[in-house]
Write an enzyme that holds these catalytic residues in place. Structure first.
Site, PDB file in Angstrom:
ATOM      1  N   GLU A  14       0.699  -1.136   0.066  1.00 39.71           N
ATOM      2  CA  GLU A  14      -0.023   0.073   0.093  1.00 39.71           C
ATOM      3  C   GLU A  14       1.055   1.220  -0.071  1.00 39.71           C
ATOM      4  O   GLU A  14       1.139   1.810   0.870  1.00 39.71           O
ATOM      5  CB  GLU A  14      -0.811  -0.036   1.303  1.00 39.71           C
ATOM      6  CG  GLU A  14      -2.192   1.327   0.948  1.00 39.71           C
ATOM      7  CD  GLU A  14      -2.906   1.247   2.179  1.00 39.71           C
ATOM      8  OE1 GLU A  14      -3.299   2.456   2.978  1.00 39.71           O
ATOM      9  OE2 GLU A  14      -3.306   0.043   2.717  1.00 39.71           O
ATOM     10  N   HIS A  16       1.838   4.903  -2.207  1.00 38.31           N
ATOM     11  CA  HIS A  16       0.888   5.680  -3.060  1.00 38.31           C
ATOM     12  C   HIS A  16       1.761   6.664  -3.858  1.00 38.31           C
ATOM     13  O   HIS A  16       3.160   6.892  -3.496  1.00 38.31           O
ATOM     14  CB  HIS A  16       0.067   6.469  -2.167  1.00 38.31           C
ATOM     15  CG  HIS A  16      -0.800   5.663  -1.124  1.00 38.31           C
ATOM     16  ND1 HIS A  16      -1.863   4.780  -1.663  1.00 38.31           N
ATOM     17  CD2 HIS A  16      -0.808   5.419   0.262  1.00 38.31           C
ATOM     18  CE1 HIS A  16      -2.390   4.102  -0.741  1.00 38.31           C
ATOM     19  NE2 HIS A  16      -1.899   4.323   0.417  1.00 38.31           N
ATOM     20  N   HIS A 175      -9.383   0.188  -0.589  1.00 38.55           N
ATOM     21  CA  HIS A 175      -8.710   1.419   0.095  1.00 38.55           C
ATOM     22  C   HIS A 175      -9.710   2.351   0.595  1.00 38.55           C
ATOM     23  O   HIS A 175     -10.611   2.590   0.070  1.00 38.55           O
ATOM     24  CB  HIS A 175      -7.612   2.037  -0.820  1.00 38.55           C
ATOM     25  CG  HIS A 175      -6.855   3.041  -0.004  1.00 38.55           C
ATOM     26  ND1 HIS A 175      -7.128   4.109   0.053  1.00 38.55           N
ATOM     27  CD2 HIS A 175      -5.608   2.655   0.551  1.00 38.55           C
ATOM     28  CE1 HIS A 175      -6.319   4.986   0.590  1.00 38.55           C
ATOM     29  NE2 HIS A 175      -5.350   4.008   1.206  1.00 38.55           N
ATOM     30  N   ASP A 301       2.162   2.067   4.108  1.00 34.44           N
ATOM     31  CA  ASP A 301       1.285   3.433   3.690  1.00 34.44           C
ATOM     32  C   ASP A 301       2.208   4.699   3.329  1.00 34.44           C
ATOM     33  O   ASP A 301       1.783   5.527   3.760  1.00 34.44           O
ATOM     34  CB  ASP A 301       0.449   3.605   4.852  1.00 34.44           C
ATOM     35  CG  ASP A 301      -0.835   4.433   4.517  1.00 34.44           C
ATOM     36  OD1 ASP A 301      -0.747   4.645   3.458  1.00 34.44           O
ATOM     37  OD2 ASP A 301      -1.493   4.645   5.492  1.00 34.44           O
TER      38      ASP A 301
END
Length: 338
Positions: A14, A16, A175, A301
């Site tokens: 995860e 980004h 998500h 993250d």
């Protein structure tokens, strides 16, 4: 020991990014997200720095990965993605974003892989875009940012996406995204400041509860009976689902739901769980005891949470070397065929 940074591979799921075109469109809301999530160390450093980190899919990011002991990131367009756009705009931006990511993956194939952004407001086009990115560019699945203008994947309108993901044997990562304005007003606005309401609706609670609801709606709709081989991924140590799993089993038995299995069986067999910034051992242990190491995967993250903290958390987990390896890389290798 396999927990040493030099001897265990790490795949983070995860992680980004943004593009310039995205920031000119739906990305404007990142400033609001950053305000809501300002407790995160990286966000506290400032919105400009956050956008710089999101925008870097190159040597700068790889330098940070090397310093933290992260071998590979599976990259995905940050929330709110393209899910809140009308069909035509979503299709155009998703294709542009995906092609941009594919170029980055080609430059660094040993360090990056991709989850596709999908124009969910047009499910048939979204299914085709998923297939294009998987077959042509080697993407590992797709990440879907919550609801699509208030509609969730339990709606059969979206099932062409589920059907295609199952056929392609790739997972869908569910998500969080911002709640709709009506939910914000009716559920999260109360006898406290708008600032508190914003955090309550997002980083502190709402993101996670809404994603848990999304998974449960998908199960209760019968979608996973229709597409039994489909695999779903959720982050943040399961978005509260592990804690509630026994209660869900007790309260929603198959005699009531008319499903082929118990709710817990779907949560153990059709869902994978990542860490993604929830670097807390008690919460991890609940997930571990409910679903086992075979269904847990690593993530950081980034850039909303620290790669260093995530790696340190992985290294100190009270699990066997074999289970640490499953979480760090082996489950991802098997699921994503890396």
């Amino acid at each position: 020991m396999e927990s040493n940074k030099s001897s265990i591979r790490t795949i983070a799921l995860e992680e980004h990014f943004v593009t310039a075109a995205f920031m000119e469109g739906p990305g404007w809301i990142i400033k609001d997200q950053a305000q809501a999530a300002r407790a995160h160390p990286q966000v506290a450093a400032g919105i400009t720095k956050l956008i710089e980190m999101l925008s870097d899919i190159g040597e700068g990011r790889i330098t940070h990965m090397d310093a933290a002991g992260i071998d590979m990131q599976i990259l995905s367009l940050t929330s709110p993605g393209v899910e809140q756009l009308d069909a035509m705009e979503a299709e155009t931006l998703a294709r542009e974003v995906n092609d941009w990511l594919a170029d980055a993956v080609r430059r660094y194939p040993d360090r990056f892989a991709g989850f596709a952004a999908l124009p969910t407001s047009s499910p048939s086009k979204a299914a085709d875009e998923l297939e294009r990115m998987v077959r042509t560019h080697g993407f590992k699945g797709a990440l879907i940012n919550g609801h699509t203008q208030g509609r969730y994947l339990d709606d059969e309108f979206f099932w062409p996406i589920l059907e295609r993901a199952e056929a392609l044997q790739v997972p869908l990562y569910l998500h969080p995204t911002l709640p709709s304005q009506s939910v914000m007003k009716e559920v999260y606005t109360g006898n406290y400041s708008p600032e508190i309401a914003g955090v309550f609706a997002t980083a502190a609670w709402g993101w996670h509860i809404d994603t848990a609801n999304h998974v449960l709606r998908l199960i209760l709709s019968g979608a996973l009976d229709q597409y039994p081989k489909l695999q779903i991924i959720v982050g943040h140590l399961g978005e509260t689902l592990p804690f509630m799993l026994p209660r869900l089993n007790r309260s929603l038995p198959p005699e009531m739901t008319k499903l082929k299995k118990s709710v817990g069986a779907y949560l153990r067999e059709n869902v994978y769980y990542t860490v993604s910034g929830f670097n807390w051992t008690p919460a991890f242990l609940d997930l571990f005891l409910q679903v086992g190491a075979e269904k847990i995967m690593f993530s950081t993250d980034y850039p909303y949470s620290s790669m260093h903290e995530a790696r340190a958390f992985l290294d100190q987990l009270p699990v066997s070397p074999a289970d640490r390896a499953r979480i760090a890389h082996r489950n991802a290798e098997q699921l994503l065929r890396i």
